[in-house]
Design a protein around this motif. Structure first.
Motif, PDB file in Angstrom:
ATOM      1  N   LYS A  44      12.072  -1.255  -2.199  1.00  0.00           N
ATOM      2  CA  LYS A  44      11.395  -2.416  -2.794  1.00  0.00           C
ATOM      3  C   LYS A  44      10.544  -2.016  -4.003  1.00  0.00           C
ATOM      4  N   SER A  45       9.701  -0.995  -3.804  1.00  0.00           N
ATOM      5  CA  SER A  45       8.826  -0.583  -4.901  1.00  0.00           C
ATOM      6  C   SER A  45       9.644  -0.080  -6.082  1.00  0.00           C
ATOM      7  N   THR A  46      10.708   0.649  -5.764  1.00  0.00           N
ATOM      8  CA  THR A  46      11.541   1.194  -6.831  1.00  0.00           C
ATOM      9  C   THR A  46      12.081   0.073  -7.714  1.00  0.00           C
ATOM     10  N   ALA A 164       3.731  -7.482  -8.394  1.00  0.00           N
ATOM     11  CA  ALA A 164       2.708  -7.067  -7.445  1.00  0.00           C
ATOM     12  C   ALA A 164       3.354  -6.308  -6.300  1.00  0.00           C
ATOM     13  N   ASP A 165       2.855  -5.084  -6.061  1.00  0.00           N
ATOM     14  CA  ASP A 165       3.425  -4.245  -5.005  1.00  0.00           C
ATOM     15  C   ASP A 165       2.487  -4.263  -3.801  1.00  0.00           C
ATOM     16  N   GLU A 166       2.873  -5.035  -2.791  1.00  0.00           N
ATOM     17  CA  GLU A 166       2.057  -5.202  -1.586  1.00  0.00           C
ATOM     18  C   GLU A 166       0.582  -5.401  -1.933  1.00  0.00           C
ATOM     19  N   PRO A 167       0.271  -6.471  -2.647  1.00  0.00           N
ATOM     20  CA  PRO A 167      -1.092  -6.636  -3.178  1.00  0.00           C
ATOM     21  C   PRO A 167      -2.140  -6.823  -2.098  1.00  0.00           C
TER      22      PRO A 167
END
Ligand SMILES: Nc1ncnc2c1ncn2[C@@H]1O[C@H](COP(=O)(O)OP(=O)(O)O)[C@@H](O)[C@H]1O
Ligand SMILES: [Mg+2]
Lengths: 222, 420
Positions: A44-46, A164-167
């Protein structure tokens, strides 16, 4: 409109090759709110970082409003990140030596901060409810407050795309709700595209776009 | 951005201070070195300015004390064209003065100085150069334009007395420096004055001298000399009249000095005819060699200082990878990150330069309090500017590698590295 075609990303870990993304294709319409969900380590982050031009894919292409990220020069990517992308991280990623206001102004520090930019930054901090915290350092702020500074920083450039990465990953659920409320409000007001990585489906609304990733591949049925 | 760099340094005061000290000490070294050699050079120039003739010595003799010449050379030099004055001299270390042999002198003056409550400065001065006896061919010296010691005689109202003249030929009369007058002060601590007496030699060979004049050249290279008649000096120093130490020559026109010097060397193959500006260049070259040698040592210290900066900046950049990732995410280019880190180490260099300069100024001021003998350490604005500039350059050099490393990171990796 974000157009992702057949994107591949591999990491080398010593001799081993980790295939983080194995051919992802998707489209996110302009002004949409998209959620990337999936188990930990699924990529996901990638995918999010590639959308934000923080690295280049090993294959495939990413177009944002017609501009091909994969073909851009280093300088163009810098400018693209500076002017068009707002990033929000799980661990806030504010800079400890700078005040809340200065953190919001980071994109413009190398080229000088004009008075109008400063006014804009202050207005944004007002909007996220930090009127009386502008000159505080990050360590003097609560997690929720820090994340609100990060939101202001993401928005100061009037981005076409907010990532937004797991904000809310490091926030309690009440503060998390608050952050999502702010994100949603600002997104509708400004009609930016918002892409959020999360594994908490609680915040997803029926008309949001959901991209579910598993093992570096998109599950199409969601 | 400069303010940001500045704040980043202040975040880790201890580490910053250590790196600062590491670089400021070698900068202090550079400044100290140049101020000492500059001071020495000034002193030598001042000293040599007072001696404007040609000094004829035995070839390769380092100084008159170690030179011997045939007295006949006096006539032969006098016969050369453009030579106006020729004066023979005998130089040597006297056996003892006032019962003090010079081996014991350093120790005893230190001790006595303490007993008499002399200042550190006075005692330090006493430890400098030895006492030298110079015998002059008085009638010949009276004709000189540039007689160093005669010209440096104190004015009569300061107790200068008079210089040697025809009345003093063959007499036990002597001219000494103000420094020696203090060194050989009587038991009451009073410096010797004109009219006082001085004993040279010991036991049966001891001779009594009347002090008739006191001079002060202000140069520690000259102020150890006592001057008397040439034949008296021969007796004291055991120098036969078949030799002289050196011959002092003046030309009829100061501009013909080098012409005269070459003529002397051509006529007399076993002598050196030294002009003072030649001596001065010799000395400057010597100082230059010394400078180079010390500079090598200081360069090593500078290198260590730079390595210290590299180390500091590496530590500080390594623990801030996430921060650089954030900056890159927000559109900072590699060059921006490079500039930020380099600015930090340039600040380090600037501060190290300022600290080194202030230390150097303090030490030079202190040094000038305690060092006498006409040696004045010089630390001008040019030298200070050079020190600070050098320090900034060193800082920038030390920061380049860490800065390059920080700027090279892919933003995604930087963020992930920081998140762990
Ligand atoms: N720098 C890296 N080097 C090697 N492997 C990596 C690196 N970054 C991520 N990975 C691997 O890539 C896969 C996807 O990671 P990531 O995108 O962070 O997943 P998620 O965000 O869904 O948890 C994981 O297996 C992870 O271990
Ligand atoms: Mg992740």
């Amino acid at each position: 409109m974000i157009d992702v075609v057949d994107v591949i990303k591999t990491y080398r870990r010593g001799e081993q090759r980790v295939e983080a993304l194995r051919g992802i294709s998707c489209q996110i319409p302009r002004g949409a709110c998209a959620f990337i969900v999936g188990p930990s380590g699924s990529g996901k982050s990638t995918l999010l970082y590639l959308l934000g031009a923080l690295d280049r894919p090993a294959g495939g292409s990413i177009r944002i409003d017609g501009a091909d990220l994969t073909g851009m020069s280093e300088a163009d990517l810098n400018a693209y990140r500076r002017d068009h992308i707002g990033f929000i991280f799980q661990s806030f990623n504010l800079i400890g030596n700078l005040t809340a206001l200065e953190n919001v102004l980071i994109p413009f520090l190398p080229r000088g901060v004009s008075a109008s930019l400063r006014d804009r930054a202050e207005a944004l901090l007002d909007e996220v409810g930090l009127s009386d915290r502008k000159h505080h350092r990050p360590r003097q702020l609560s997690g929720g407050e820090q994340q609100r500074v990060a939101i202001a920083r993401a928005l100061i450039k009037d981005p076409v795309l907010v990532l937004a990465d797991e904000p809310t990953g490091e926030l309690d659920s009440k503060t998390g709700d608050e952050i999502y409320r702010i994100l949603r409000r600002l997104q509708t007001e400004r009609a930016t595209t918002l892409v959020v990585v999360t594994h908490d489906r609680r915040f997803i609304r029926p008309d949001d776009l959901v991209l579910e990733i598993q093992d570096g591949q998109l599950l199409t049925d969601s | 951005m400069w303010r940001f760099a500045w704040k980043n340094l202040l975040t880790r005061p201890l580490r910053t201070t250590l790196a600062l000290i590491g670089l400021s000490i070698p900068i202090l070294g550079v400044l100290g070195l140049y101020s000492i050699s500059g001071g020495l050079k000034n002193l030598v120039d001042d000293t040599l300015e007072k001696i404007q003739g040609v000094v004829v010595l035995r070839e390769n003799a380092p100084s008159p004390v170690f030179s011997s010449l045939d007295p006949e050379y006096v006539e032969r030099i006098a016969a050369l064209p453009h030579v106006k004055n020729v004066a023979a001299e005998v130089w040597g270390f006297p056996p003892s003065v006032e019962g003090t042999s010079f081996m014991a002198k350093a120790a005893s003056t230190e001790l006595l100085g303490r007993l008499r409550g002399q200042t550190q400065q006075q005692r330090m001065q006493n430890l400098f150069d030895p006492v030298i006896l110079s015998g002059q061919d008085i009638p010949a010296h009276q004709g000189l334009q540039t007689a160093v010691f005669a010209n440096a005689l104190l004015p009569p109202d300061q107790g200068g007395g008079r210089f040697l003249d025809h009345r003093d030929v063959g007499q036990n009369r002597i001219v000494i420096s103000r420094k020696l007058a203090r060194d050989f002060a009587g038991p009451d601590g009073q410096p010797k004055q004109v009219g006082d007496h001085l004993t040279i030699g010991s036991g049966d060979a001891a001779e009594d001298f009347e002090i008739i004049g006191i001079y002060d050249t202000g140069s520690m290279f000259l102020d150890g000399v006592m001057i008397t008649d040439i034949d008296v000096a021969r007796r004291i120093l055991n120098v036969p009249d078949t030799m002289v130490s050196n011959i002092y020559v003046e030309a009829d026109d100061p501009r013909r000095m080098s012409e005269v010097a070459s003529a002397i060397e051509a006529a007399l193959p076993d002598v050196d005819a030294r002009e003072m500006d030649e001596l001065s260049t010799d000395f400057t070259r010597l100082l230059g060699d010394l400078d180079k040698f010390l500079l090598m040592i200081v360069s090593l210290a500078l290198l260590v200082g730079v390595v210290g900066i590299v180390n500091t900046m590496l530590m500080s950049t390594t623990e801030r990878f996430a921060e650089f990732g954030v900056l890159r995410t927000n559109g900072w280019s590699r060059g921006d990150v490079l500039r930020l880190v380099t600015a930090e180490s340039a600040y380090l260099g600037l501060w190290a330069g300022l600290v080194g300069s202030v230390l150097a100024m303090v030490l030079v001021a202190l040094g000038n309090q305690f060092i006498g003998g006409g040696l004045k350490l010089v630390l001008g604005p040019g030298l200070l500017g050079f020190g600070i500039g050098l320090s900034v350059v060193m800082g920038v050099l030390g920061g380049l590698y860490p800065a390059w490393r920080a700027s090279r990171l892919v933003p995604m990796d930087a963020i992930r590295l920081g998140a762990r």
